[in-house]
Design a protein around this motif. Sequence first.
Motif: not given
Length: 156
Positions: A41-47, A140-141
């Motif tokens: 998972l990519a950071p969930q809070s990033e816009v 995230l890759y």
Amino acid sequence: MKTLTAITVAIGLLTSSLAYGATTSTEFKFDRDARIADLGLAPQSEVRQVTLSLAVRNSAAMEAHAASLVDPASPNYRKFLTPAQVGALYGQDATTVAQVVNFLKAQGLTVTKVYANNLLISAKGTNAQLAAVFGSPIHLYQSLGRSWEAPAGATA
């Protein structure tokens, strides 16, 4: 704010009035490659900023017009349309665009731009909001020293 360029979603499924008999795809695809590492998972809070592509209205006429632009025998030869003209002829109507904008806002996204062609809408939201709206978590890759974020699977 980082821009999520890996996701452009056709959202013709959001409202029945977008269909106009055309089919749309909301599946994000990229070839699986052993060199691509899914880091979770990519950071969930990033816009992220996303641009949604709406279904073209009367695509056969649009294709014919595009062909006429490069045909020296055509009266349309090199007579290009403005984005507003494209919108009037081939974009979605104002009611449909408003439905999509309202849907995105109701999901907590911020609509940043409705393009003059009435075929593109840009919005921003967190990875968590985008995952909830489109039905696929943002991962995230990494490959060959580069990192990017993209939906982990097919979107709703």
